[in-house]
Design an enzyme around this catalytic site. Structure first.
Site, PDB file in Angstrom:
ATOM      1  N   LYS A  53       0.582  -0.860   0.332  1.00 13.95           N
ATOM      2  CA  LYS A  53       0.039   0.008  -0.205  1.00 13.95           C
ATOM      3  C   LYS A  53       1.074   1.095  -0.118  1.00 13.95           C
ATOM      4  O   LYS A  53       0.861   2.045  -0.770  1.00 13.95           O
ATOM      5  CB  LYS A  53      -0.906   0.186   1.240  1.00 13.95           C
ATOM      6  CG  LYS A  53      -1.674  -1.078   0.711  1.00 13.95           C
ATOM      7  CD  LYS A  53      -2.792  -1.207   2.909  1.00 13.95           C
ATOM      8  CE  LYS A  53      -3.610  -2.398   2.135  1.00 13.95           C
ATOM      9  NZ  LYS A  53      -4.902  -2.738   3.534  1.00 13.95           N
ATOM     10  N   GLN A  97      -4.599  -0.925   9.688  1.00 10.79           N
ATOM     11  CA  GLN A  97      -4.575  -3.053   9.531  1.00 10.79           C
ATOM     12  C   GLN A  97      -4.964  -3.918   9.973  1.00 10.79           C
ATOM     13  O   GLN A  97      -5.225  -3.454  11.569  1.00 10.79           O
ATOM     14  CB  GLN A  97      -3.104  -3.320   8.295  1.00 10.79           C
ATOM     15  CG  GLN A  97      -2.941  -4.329   8.125  1.00 10.79           C
ATOM     16  CD  GLN A  97      -3.459  -4.151   6.263  1.00 10.79           C
ATOM     17  OE1 GLN A  97      -4.025  -3.012   5.887  1.00 10.79           O
ATOM     18  NE2 GLN A  97      -3.972  -5.791   6.084  1.00 10.79           N
ATOM     19  N   ASP A 120     -10.931   3.069   4.485  1.00 10.49           N
ATOM     20  CA  ASP A 120     -11.425   1.907   4.755  1.00 10.49           C
ATOM     21  C   ASP A 120     -12.686   1.659   4.359  1.00 10.49           C
ATOM     22  O   ASP A 120     -13.703   0.542   4.297  1.00 10.49           O
ATOM     23  CB  ASP A 120     -11.179   1.243   5.720  1.00 10.49           C
ATOM     24  CG  ASP A 120      -9.873   0.103   4.993  1.00 10.49           C
ATOM     25  OD1 ASP A 120      -9.606  -0.523   4.175  1.00 10.49           O
ATOM     26  OD2 ASP A 120      -8.569   0.096   5.741  1.00 10.49           O
TER      27      ASP A 120
END
Ligand code: GUN
Length: 285
Positions: A53, A97, A120
């Site tokens: 990422k 994460q 997200d």
């Protein structure tokens, strides 16, 4: 029938090229997009994901702020970090994460993220907006699946779509996106009966169960479109999806490969969400 390969790498490259131009526009108008990445513990898979990422972010000019914390970090400490990032005007997006280590209250951490920075799309407010058909941030993997279906010009209106898996991260949001695209949607899961029959009726199959080649190629309806979200490593080291690829490709009209299908799209959609956030900050959208 020989399936059209839905090339996630090519589709992601296109999205990332557009992202580069959008970043430049943000920079001209003030400050470029910035993503804060929070990684707790030393799960090797998470480390690989976070590294890719951050690498892609650098390629398109999205700045990243790295917050690596030890595995014994507590919920309160994480909540304090998330609140500080919420209050930081230079941070457009916050990515925590997953999975977080055992003992951390993941729900509380995800709920603490400012919904306007929740790139997200996991915050209840953003999931709710998606349900209402007025999404702010759409979770990256479901968004990537929809973009691949669009690239493949797969007809969704009136199609029978089967989503395998009901996670909040993938299955539930993608089912919602398919409903909004006028598909007739079934969600299958570990308690579903006669799965092969369900699959054989579907014009569109989205597999997100995390079980290697569980969905047999022979189950796929002739001409169906198949999106395989699964990435499973076999004992041999080979990566396979949730679908038995070669046999499914003989029956499908379109199919995503693993790797090189949904995976690259997830990262491209994340960066697109970060740029969306920056554009909102700058009044560009
Ligand atoms: N872990 C696996 N997939 C994801 C994702 O899309 N976002 C985050 N934050 N963690 C993940």
């Amino acid at each position: 029938m020989s399936a059209r390969i839905l090339d996630g790498k090519a589709c992601a490259t296109e999205l990332l090229q557009a992202a580069t131009g959008r970043v430049a526009q943000c920079v001209v108008r003030g400050a470029g997009p910035c993503l804060a990445v929070v990684l707790v513990g030393d799960d090797p898979a998470s480390q690989v994901y976070v590294r890719s990422k951050e690498r892609k972010a650098a390629e398109v000019g999205v700045a990243t702020r790295d917050h690596r914390l030890p595995a014994n970090t507590g919920t309160d400490e994480l909540l304090a970090l998330v609140r500080a990032l919420n209050d930081d005007p230079q941070v457009d997006g916050i990515l925590v994460q997953l999975p977080l280590p055992r003992g951390v209250d993941s729900e509380a951490v995800l709920r603490a993220i400012d919904p306007a920075k929740d790139v997200d799309g996991f915050h209840p407010e953003n999931l709710g907006l998606l349900m209402l058909g007025t999404p702010r941030f759409v979770a990256c993997t479901p968004q990537g699946c929809m973009r691949l279906l669009a690239m493949g010009e797969v007809k969704l209106a009136g199609a029978r779509a089967l989503v395998l898996g009901r996670s909040t991260i993938v299955g539930k949001p993608i089912a919602q996106l398919l409903v909004q695209a006028d598909a007739t949607v079934t969600v299958a899961h570990s308690r579903t009966q006669a799965l092969a029959e369900e699959v054989s009726r579907a014009d569109v199959v989205i597999a997100a169960i995390g079980r290697p080649e569980f969905i047999r190629g022979a189950w796929i309806k002739e001409g169906a479109a198949v999106i395989d979200v699964g990435i499973n490593r076999l004992a041999s080291g080979r990566l396979v999806g949730d679908v038995e690829y070669a046999a499914a490709a003989e029956r499908a009209s379109a199919i995503t490969p693993v790797p090189g299908g949904v995976g690259p799209m997830t990262i491209a959609c994340l960066l697109s969400n970060v740029i969306d956030a920056a554009e909102r900050r700058l009044g560009l959208r």
